[in-house]
Write a protein that holds these residues in place. Structure first.
Motif, PDB file in Angstrom:
ATOM      1  N   LYS A   8     -50.474   0.485 -77.674  1.00 27.05           N
ATOM      2  CA  LYS A   8     -50.789   1.074 -76.363  1.00 27.05           C
ATOM      3  C   LYS A   8     -49.656   0.811 -75.373  1.00 27.05           C
ATOM      4  O   LYS A   8     -49.315   1.673 -74.555  1.00 27.05           O
ATOM      5  N   LYS A   9     -49.067  -0.381 -75.457  1.00 23.51           N
ATOM      6  CA  LYS A   9     -47.893  -0.681 -74.628  1.00 23.51           C
ATOM      7  C   LYS A   9     -46.719   0.211 -75.038  1.00 23.51           C
ATOM      8  O   LYS A   9     -45.935   0.667 -74.181  1.00 23.51           O
ATOM      9  N   ASP A  36     -48.215  -4.018 -80.052  1.00 21.67           N
ATOM     10  CA  ASP A  36     -49.157  -3.382 -79.136  1.00 21.67           C
ATOM     11  C   ASP A  36     -48.812  -1.901 -79.012  1.00 21.67           C
ATOM     12  O   ASP A  36     -47.921  -1.506 -78.258  1.00 21.67           O
ATOM     13  N   LYS A  93     -65.310  -5.743 -82.161  1.00 22.10           N
ATOM     14  CA  LYS A  93     -64.603  -4.599 -82.736  1.00 22.10           C
ATOM     15  C   LYS A  93     -64.318  -4.908 -84.203  1.00 22.10           C
ATOM     16  O   LYS A  93     -64.248  -6.070 -84.610  1.00 22.10           O
ATOM     17  N   GLU A 118     -52.571   4.925 -81.002  1.00 18.38           N
ATOM     18  CA  GLU A 118     -53.247   4.058 -81.972  1.00 18.38           C
ATOM     19  C   GLU A 118     -53.711   4.815 -83.212  1.00 18.38           C
ATOM     20  O   GLU A 118     -53.580   4.320 -84.334  1.00 18.38           O
ATOM     21  N   ASP A 154     -53.576   1.841 -67.151  1.00 14.56           N
ATOM     22  CA  ASP A 154     -54.411   0.865 -67.865  1.00 14.56           C
ATOM     23  C   ASP A 154     -54.007   0.690 -69.328  1.00 14.56           C
ATOM     24  O   ASP A 154     -54.614  -0.105 -70.040  1.00 14.56           O
ATOM     25  N   ALA A 155     -53.044   1.434 -69.790  1.00 19.72           N
ATOM     26  CA  ALA A 155     -52.518   1.355 -71.166  1.00 19.72           C
ATOM     27  C   ALA A 155     -53.502   1.882 -72.214  1.00 19.72           C
ATOM     28  O   ALA A 155     -53.167   2.771 -72.996  1.00 19.72           O
ATOM     29  N   TRP A 156     -54.732   1.330 -72.273  1.00 23.39           N
ATOM     30  CA  TRP A 156     -55.622   1.666 -73.379  1.00 23.39           C
ATOM     31  C   TRP A 156     -55.970   3.149 -73.493  1.00 23.39           C
ATOM     32  O   TRP A 156     -56.236   3.630 -74.614  1.00 23.39           O
ATOM     33  N   ASP A 184     -63.765  -5.851 -70.299  1.00 26.21           N
ATOM     34  CA  ASP A 184     -63.359  -5.347 -71.613  1.00 26.21           C
ATOM     35  C   ASP A 184     -61.985  -5.851 -72.037  1.00 26.21           C
ATOM     36  O   ASP A 184     -61.767  -6.168 -73.207  1.00 26.21           O
ATOM     37  N   THR A 185     -61.048  -5.956 -71.090  1.00 25.04           N
ATOM     38  CA  THR A 185     -59.691  -6.375 -71.438  1.00 25.04           C
ATOM     39  C   THR A 185     -59.598  -7.871 -71.732  1.00 25.04           C
ATOM     40  O   THR A 185     -58.584  -8.337 -72.250  1.00 25.04           O
ATOM     41  N   ASP A 214     -54.255   5.657 -73.793  1.00 28.50           N
ATOM     42  CA  ASP A 214     -53.376   6.439 -74.672  1.00 28.50           C
ATOM     43  C   ASP A 214     -53.711   6.231 -76.157  1.00 28.50           C
ATOM     44  O   ASP A 214     -53.036   6.754 -77.043  1.00 28.50           O
ATOM     45  N   TYR A 215     -54.792   5.481 -76.430  1.00 27.72           N
ATOM     46  CA  TYR A 215     -55.115   5.133 -77.821  1.00 27.72           C
ATOM     47  C   TYR A 215     -55.377   6.325 -78.738  1.00 27.72           C
ATOM     48  O   TYR A 215     -55.058   6.259 -79.939  1.00 27.72           O
TER      49      TYR A 215
END
Length: 449
Positions: free
Chosen positions: A418-419, A416, A122, A221, A212-214, A99-100, A216-217
């Motif tokens: 998420k970062k 970014d 997406k 986000e 994994d960062a994502w 996915d990444t 927190d979307y």
């Protein structure tokens, strides 16, 4: 003498009758032969038609996906063989990509002219691949879709969205009952509920796979769009020099997120935990809540140690007062596109029409626990969502990926969110982060003019 004449007369009559009957029998025989001949010629025609079907050239449609959840569902429902029942010459070749790395992998393949036949994207990626995918305005699946036209690029439908879903806070009902917590209806109530669970000392209030960062979307986000009440807020940001300044929706949303992160309600080391671990923490009831999309429901059903009857879901509240609109993200995800380089565009279109038909789509959405994007198709979401939408002044905010100007700025400054969420969890100076973002954004935007 009289008898002799009578006998001769009878013989003549017999001769005449016989003469009349011969053509009649000949005609019947001829008709019978004709019918028989027709029967004989009909059979070869049917055989030829069958042979034509059997001799239809074999076709392989390459179909990459980025989600192991989707792969499991396709396997469980036997997508490949279900399609083959009606299209015996077509083989669907599934390929799971990480996915990444999915978008970058497709970009590399695009440069090598090796894109697949069916290409899920997406919504934000439609702009990136707009020159490489076919318009689908005339596709029956696109015409019947509730949202395809909302995501037009250059006034063309380039992708057909698979599913609609909302973002939820998943929670253990028994934990809320243990602490006497009502379903939060405002941001303050949500933060206070997490703090109350933390003070109890038995559970991690919110599982977060920050490593994994994502994950927190749902906060980093989506919350700016919810505070703005605008699903296309990224495009609106592209019209501003300093969208990270105080009073702007992005800044105001991130102040709320900072409050949540600063409360330390996501365990002792949220940045040291990946998604898989955080998912297990919630499933085993080590954590009381987890913030994820509607798709997470199918994950929960597949986990053997989860008491599904103890799981509920509520919409993330970002409003300050119950009198304000309750903005919630409505996502449409996984846009099915067909690259211009496909060797089998007609077969790919036929597959998409089948995918979104009653032959496949309703059972797939029911198994996935996602809402339909097709007109007049309703999906039963199950008991986990009982009461989830029972809030006052509910307003759906249709999330979009941003226009071309936004994408250019995003790429230039490597924007970014998420970062940024990871940096906030790590305690990075918030005001400096916002000021640095304003400077970078303004500089990048100046180059658009």
């Amino acid at each position: 003498m009289h008898q002799t004449r009578l006998r001769i007369t009878r013989i003549l009559c017999m001769i005449m009758i016989t003469a009349l009957m011969v053509p009649l029998f000949s005609g019947c025989a001829s008709k019978g032969n004709s019918d028989a001949d027709k029967g004989q010629t009909a059979q070869p025609d049917t055989q030829q038609q069958e042979e034509k079907v059997e001799e239809k050239d074999p076709v392989t449609l390459k179909f990459p996906i980025w989600s192991t959840i989707t792969e499991d569902l396709f396997t469980k429902l036997d997508l490949v063989n279900e399609y083959k029942k009606d299209h015996p010459n077509v083989t669907i070749e599934l390929e799971l990509l990480k996915d990444t790395e999915y978008e970058n992998t497709l970009k590399i393949r695009n440069a090598a002219n090796e894109l697949p036949d069916i290409m899920p994207l997406k919504s934000a990626w439609l702009v990136n691949f707009k020159d490489n995918i076919l318009p689908l305005d005339d596709l029956e699946a696109a015409k019947n879709n509730l949202f395809a036209a909302d995501f037009k690029v250059n006034d063309q439908i380039l992708g057909v969205p698979e599913s609609q879903f909302n973002e939820f806070i998943w929670y253990h009902k028994s934990v809320f009952q243990e602490y006497g917590i009502e379903i939060p209806k405002t941001w303050e109530e949500f933060v206070n509920a997490a703090k109350k669970i933390k003070d109890g000392g038995k559970y991690i209030p919110i599982a977060m796979g920050g490593k994994d960062a994502w994950p927190d979307y749902p906060f980093n986000e989506f919350m700016p769009s919810l505070v703005a009440g605008d699903g296309d807020y990224w495009s609106a940001m592209a019209t501003k020099d300093e969208p990270f300044a105080k009073g702007q929706p992005f800044y105001d949303a991130y102040v709320k997120i900072k409050e949540l992160y600063d409360a330390k309600v996501m365990g002792p080391d949220p940045l040291g935990v990946g998604f898989d671990q955080s998912k297990l923490m919630f499933g085993s009831k080590q954590a009381a809540m987890i913030a994820l999309g509607q798709w997470f429901g199918s994950d929960l059903k597949s986990m053997t140690d989860v008491d599904i009857n103890d799981i509920g879901a509520f919409l993330l509240p970002v409003r300050d007062s119950a009198d304000e609109p309750f903005n919630t993200v409505s996502m449409v995800d996984t846009f099915y596109t067909i690259p211009k380089t496909s060797k089998h565009p007609d077969e790919a279109k036929e597959f998409l029409n089948w995918f979104f038909s009653n032959a496949w789509y309703p059972k797939y959405m029911s198994e996935a626990g996602l809402q339909s994007t097709i007109k007049d198709v309703k999906i039963d979401l199950g008991t986990m969502f009982n009461g989830a939408f029972d809030v006052s002044n509910l307003k759906y905010v249709l999330n979009k990926g941003g226009n071309e100007d936004y994408k250019k700025i995003e790429s230039t400054i490597k924007f970014d969110v998420k970062k940024m969420g990871q940096d906030m969890m790590a305690g990075k100076d918030f005001d400096k982060m916002m000021q640095d973002m304003n400077n970078s954004w303004k500089n990048a935007r100046s180059k658009l003019k």
